[in-house]
Structures are given as structure tokens and as C-alpha cells.
Design a protein around this motif. Structure first.
Motif, PDB file in Angstrom:
ATOM      1  N   GLY A 103      42.500  47.098  30.874  1.00  0.00           N
ATOM      2  CA  GLY A 103      41.586  47.303  29.758  1.00  0.00           C
ATOM      3  C   GLY A 103      40.147  47.459  30.218  1.00  0.00           C
ATOM      4  N   PHE A 104      39.705  46.571  31.099  1.00  0.00           N
ATOM      5  CA  PHE A 104      38.322  46.636  31.586  1.00  0.00           C
ATOM      6  C   PHE A 104      38.058  47.937  32.336  1.00  0.00           C
ATOM      7  N   VAL A 105      38.909  48.246  33.301  1.00  0.00           N
ATOM      8  CA  VAL A 105      38.662  49.418  34.152  1.00  0.00           C
ATOM      9  C   VAL A 105      38.788  50.709  33.350  1.00  0.00           C
ATOM     10  N   PHE A 106      39.726  50.763  32.415  1.00  0.00           N
ATOM     11  CA  PHE A 106      39.883  51.967  31.596  1.00  0.00           C
ATOM     12  C   PHE A 106      38.630  52.219  30.760  1.00  0.00           C
ATOM     13  N   ALA A 107      38.124  51.165  30.099  1.00  0.00           N
ATOM     14  CA  ALA A 107      36.954  51.325  29.240  1.00  0.00           C
ATOM     15  C   ALA A 107      35.692  51.589  30.049  1.00  0.00           C
ATOM     16  N   SER A 185      48.490  40.704  41.621  1.00  0.00           N
ATOM     17  CA  SER A 185      47.579  41.138  42.688  1.00  0.00           C
ATOM     18  C   SER A 185      47.052  42.538  42.415  1.00  0.00           C
ATOM     19  N   ALA A 186      47.898  43.406  41.876  1.00  0.00           N
ATOM     20  CA  ALA A 186      47.453  44.757  41.534  1.00  0.00           C
ATOM     21  C   ALA A 186      46.319  44.710  40.519  1.00  0.00           C
ATOM     22  N   ALA A 187      46.401  43.757  39.577  1.00  0.00           N
ATOM     23  CA  ALA A 187      45.344  43.623  38.576  1.00  0.00           C
ATOM     24  C   ALA A 187      44.019  43.250  39.240  1.00  0.00           C
ATOM     25  N   GLU A 188      44.039  42.271  40.134  1.00  0.00           N
ATOM     26  CA  GLU A 188      42.803  41.846  40.787  1.00  0.00           C
ATOM     27  C   GLU A 188      42.258  42.925  41.713  1.00  0.00           C
ATOM     28  N   GLU A 189      43.148  43.629  42.410  1.00  0.00           N
ATOM     29  CA  GLU A 189      42.680  44.688  43.305  1.00  0.00           C
ATOM     30  C   GLU A 189      42.081  45.850  42.517  1.00  0.00           C
ATOM     31  N   LEU A 190      42.691  46.200  41.386  1.00  0.00           N
ATOM     32  CA  LEU A 190      42.149  47.277  40.557  1.00  0.00           C
ATOM     33  C   LEU A 190      40.744  46.937  40.078  1.00  0.00           C
ATOM     34  N   LEU A 191      40.530  45.689  39.715  1.00  0.00           N
ATOM     35  CA  LEU A 191      39.222  45.286  39.204  1.00  0.00           C
ATOM     36  C   LEU A 191      38.181  45.135  40.315  1.00  0.00           C
ATOM     37  N   PHE A 192      38.540  44.424  41.385  1.00  0.00           N
ATOM     38  CA  PHE A 192      37.545  44.098  42.413  1.00  0.00           C
ATOM     39  C   PHE A 192      37.417  45.166  43.489  1.00  0.00           C
ATOM     40  N   ARG A 193      38.516  45.586  44.091  1.00  0.00           N
ATOM     41  CA  ARG A 193      38.438  46.605  45.138  1.00  0.00           C
ATOM     42  C   ARG A 193      38.530  48.004  44.560  1.00  0.00           C
ATOM     43  N   GLY A 194      38.745  48.101  43.246  1.00  0.00           N
ATOM     44  CA  GLY A 194      38.721  49.376  42.575  1.00  0.00           C
ATOM     45  C   GLY A 194      37.383  49.595  41.896  1.00  0.00           C
ATOM     46  N   TRP A 195      37.242  49.068  40.684  1.00  0.00           N
ATOM     47  CA  TRP A 195      36.028  49.309  39.906  1.00  0.00           C
ATOM     48  C   TRP A 195      34.782  48.719  40.556  1.00  0.00           C
ATOM     49  N   LEU A 196      34.832  47.430  40.903  1.00  0.00           N
ATOM     50  CA  LEU A 196      33.636  46.777  41.436  1.00  0.00           C
ATOM     51  C   LEU A 196      33.170  47.417  42.742  1.00  0.00           C
ATOM     52  N   LEU A 197      34.100  47.723  43.638  1.00  0.00           N
ATOM     53  CA  LEU A 197      33.720  48.325  44.911  1.00  0.00           C
ATOM     54  C   LEU A 197      33.078  49.682  44.697  1.00  0.00           C
ATOM     55  N   LYS A 198      33.644  50.501  43.824  1.00  0.00           N
ATOM     56  CA  LYS A 198      33.061  51.820  43.558  1.00  0.00           C
ATOM     57  C   LYS A 198      31.665  51.684  42.959  1.00  0.00           C
ATOM     58  N   GLN A 199      31.530  50.779  42.005  1.00  0.00           N
ATOM     59  CA  GLN A 199      30.239  50.650  41.337  1.00  0.00           C
ATOM     60  C   GLN A 199      29.146  50.131  42.267  1.00  0.00           C
ATOM     61  N   THR A 200      29.472  49.129  43.084  1.00  0.00           N
ATOM     62  CA  THR A 200      28.457  48.633  44.007  1.00  0.00           C
ATOM     63  C   THR A 200      28.157  49.659  45.097  1.00  0.00           C
TER      64      THR A 200
END
Length: 320
Positions: A103-107, A185-200
Motif C-alpha cells: 500500500g505504501f509503495v504503490f501510493a 521479508s519481501a514486504a520489508e525489502e520492498l519498503l526499505f531497499r526498494g522505495w526508501l533506497l531509491k528516494q534517498t
């Protein structure tokens, strides 16, 4: 070393960053929008997981057993849950985490004009073998560490051995637990190493800075009251960030993350709903954090440098 750092800096995982990602106003809007979507996603994911677990268990053992499952949430003194209770807890947590992360990453991604798949591996086909490679490699390393601790005199009684009276039951429990931990783990990786990493990375490209920031926020979100455990999680987050940069996606990190959690749940301590209690600072865990960081970096480099493993997993150089 400089060449490797430059390769991570030019990671193909970050090659599709655009002016939309670098717009601070979009980022400011994406955070509350993502959090709102995460709440909705967590509720939906948790409800689906809860209903699924209850239907399966009630179908197998009837309503009395179904009622016992909730003791893992309602009984604060329950330190040793049954196999069904442990799987019930893992199912609910996997549903909540996955729903919240998607939900977070999609929005948030929609505000940055980015699809969900862009936060996995830049929109490329999912590399399942890379996930399995991370799962197997880290499981081997972690199992060796636990085995070495047992041989050195530490009292370790694997929880999986108490879950079922026979090997077949233990194997079924372990398989289900690992599958659920992969989803979590997929959920945490999508949020942290996916969205957060790209944004930072849209604002900072230094790999060491990205590893430190991602590890710091990853540890902080777990709300652990103990500084030593905080440092271990920070090291883990930093190592997983290196994996994403070097491999161009989060597949290896999902497997590695799941293996780390699975070894803990199956061989060290059971999964419970009780938060960790505060304890005195254990200086020895600083060494554990450094070993964990080095191990995750080593798994990433092994996946890229071992020709047979690279061919099997489909791993590619990270440079764009």
C-alpha cells in the motif's frame, strides 16, 4: 575497492531515477499518502491472512483449536507458543506487513510516476533464482554460526525440535514458516531497499551514506529498546542495501533476510508476540553486528564473482 564503490554508486537499480524522484514537494506529499495507504493495506492484508488462517485451522481441528490460536496475542506470559500458534502469528504478521508495504509503495510511487515493479529491480523480470540463492547461502552461514555457538558451550535448544514429535512434522512446520518469512521479508525489502533506497539515492549517491542511512532507519522502525540489538539490525539493513546496489534489485536481499529470520525462529528462539525486554548492553553483539555486515556483503560479492553461482542465479553486474 574504489572500483567496486563506483560500481555500486552507478548501480543499475538507480539508473531510472528521474526529476520526479528528486522533487522534494512530491516526496513530502508521498509520505503522508503512503502512510494512509499503508494503514488501509495493513488492515486488508491482516484481515485476509486472519480469515485464511482461521478457515484452514478450523477445517482441520475444529473451533476449540481455533480459539486457542488467539492466546498468542492475549496471554502476556506465553513464552513458548505451539506450532499452530507460531504459524498463526507468522501468517498474520506476513499479511499485515505485506499489505502495509504494498500500500505504501504503490501510493508513494504513483506520486513519483513510478510503478511498483520499479522498486523491485527496475521493472525487469523477477529473478527467483537469486532469491533462492540468498536464502540458501545465508541459511548455510547462519546455521554454521549457530552450530559453532552450540559447540562452544552455549545452551541452544532449537524451537523447531519442540514443535512436532517427529521429523515429518518438523519439516512441514519449517517449510510453512520459511514461506511466511519470505513474504514478510519481501514486504520489508520492498519498503526499505526498494522505495526508501531509491528516494534517498535521488538526493545522495554515496553508497556508504546510503547504507548508513538505510540501516539506521531500518533499525529505528523496529522500536527495539536495546542498543546492542539496534546496532545488529542497523548492520543488517546496511548489508541488505549493499546487496540491492550491487545486484540491481531486492531479490537476493529478500532471500537473505528471510534466511536470517528463519534460522532465528527455527534454531534460536520461537516466534512470539511479546516485545523484547530491555537488558544491559552486550558489547559482544558489536562483533556480531560487524560479522553480519561482512557476511551480507560477502554473499553479494560471491553471487557476482562465483561464475557457476552467477550463471545459475542470473546475477549481473550492478553498474548501469
Amino acid at each position: 575497492m574504489g572500483e567496486i564503490m563506483e560500481s555500486a554508486k552507478r548501480s543499475r537499480f538507480l539508473a531510472d531515477l528521474s526529476p520526479f524522484d528528486r522533487d522534494p514537494w512530491r516526496t513530502a506529499v508521498a509520505l503522508p499518502a503512503g502512510l494512509l495507504a499503508a494503514v488501509v493495506g495493513a488492515a486488508l492484508g491482516g484481515a485476509v491472512a486472519l480469515v485464511t488462517a482461521l478457515v484452514v485451522v478450523s477445517g482441520l481441528d475444529g473451533a476449540p483449536t481455533t480459539g486457542d490460536l488467539f492466546a498468542i496475542f492475549s496471554d502476556p506470559n506465553l513464552a513458548e507458543p505451539s506450532g499452530r500458534q507460531s504459524l498463526f502469528l507468522l501468517t498474520v504478521l506476513a499479511g499485515v506487513n505485506l499489505g502495509a508495504a504494498v500500500g505504501f509503495v504503490f501510493a508513494a510511487g504513483a506520486i513519483h510516476h513510478r510503478k511498483l515493479s520499479g522498486y523491485i529491480n527496475g521493472g525487469q523480470p523477477f529473478r527467483w533464482r537469486l532469491l533462492v540463492g540468498g536464502l540458501v547461502l545465508v541459511a548455510i552461514v547462519m546455521s554454521a554460526v549457530v552450530g559453532g555457538s552450540a559447540l562452544s558451550g552455549q545452551d541452544i535448544e532449537p524451537p523447531v525440535g519442540r514443535i512436532a514429535p517427529n521429523l515429518a512434522g518438523q519439516a512441514i512446520y519449517a517449510s510453512l514458516a520459511i514461506s511466511l518469512l519470505i513474504l514478510a521479508s519481501a514486504a520489508e525489502e520492498l519498503l526499505f531497499r526498494g522505495w526508501l533506497l531509491k528516494q534517498t539515492a535521488a538526493y545522495i549517491r554515496n553508497p556508504l551514506a546510503l547504507m548508513g542511512l538505510n540501516g539506521l532507519l531500518f533499525a529505528a522502525i523496529h522500536l527495539d529498546p536495546n542498543l546492542d540489538a539496534f546496532l545488529v539490525r542497523m548492520a543488517m539493513g546496511a548489508g541488505l542495501t549493499w546487496m540491492a546496489l550491487r545486484l540491481g534489485g531486492i531479490e537476493l536481499g529478500i532471500g537473505a533476510h528471510a534466511a536470517n529470520n528463519a534460522i532465528i525462529v527455527l534454531l534460536v528462539r520461537p516466534m512470539t508476540a511479546q516485545p523484547d525486554a530491555p537488558h544491559e548492553f552486550k558489547a559482544g553483539l558489536i562483533a556480531s553486528a560487524l560479522v553480519l555486515l561482512a557476511g551480507f556483503i560477502g554473499v553479494a560479492e560471491l553471487s557476482l564473482r562465483w561464475p557457476a553461482l552467477r550463471r545459475w542465479t542470473g546475477a549481473q553486474a550492478a553498474a548501469a
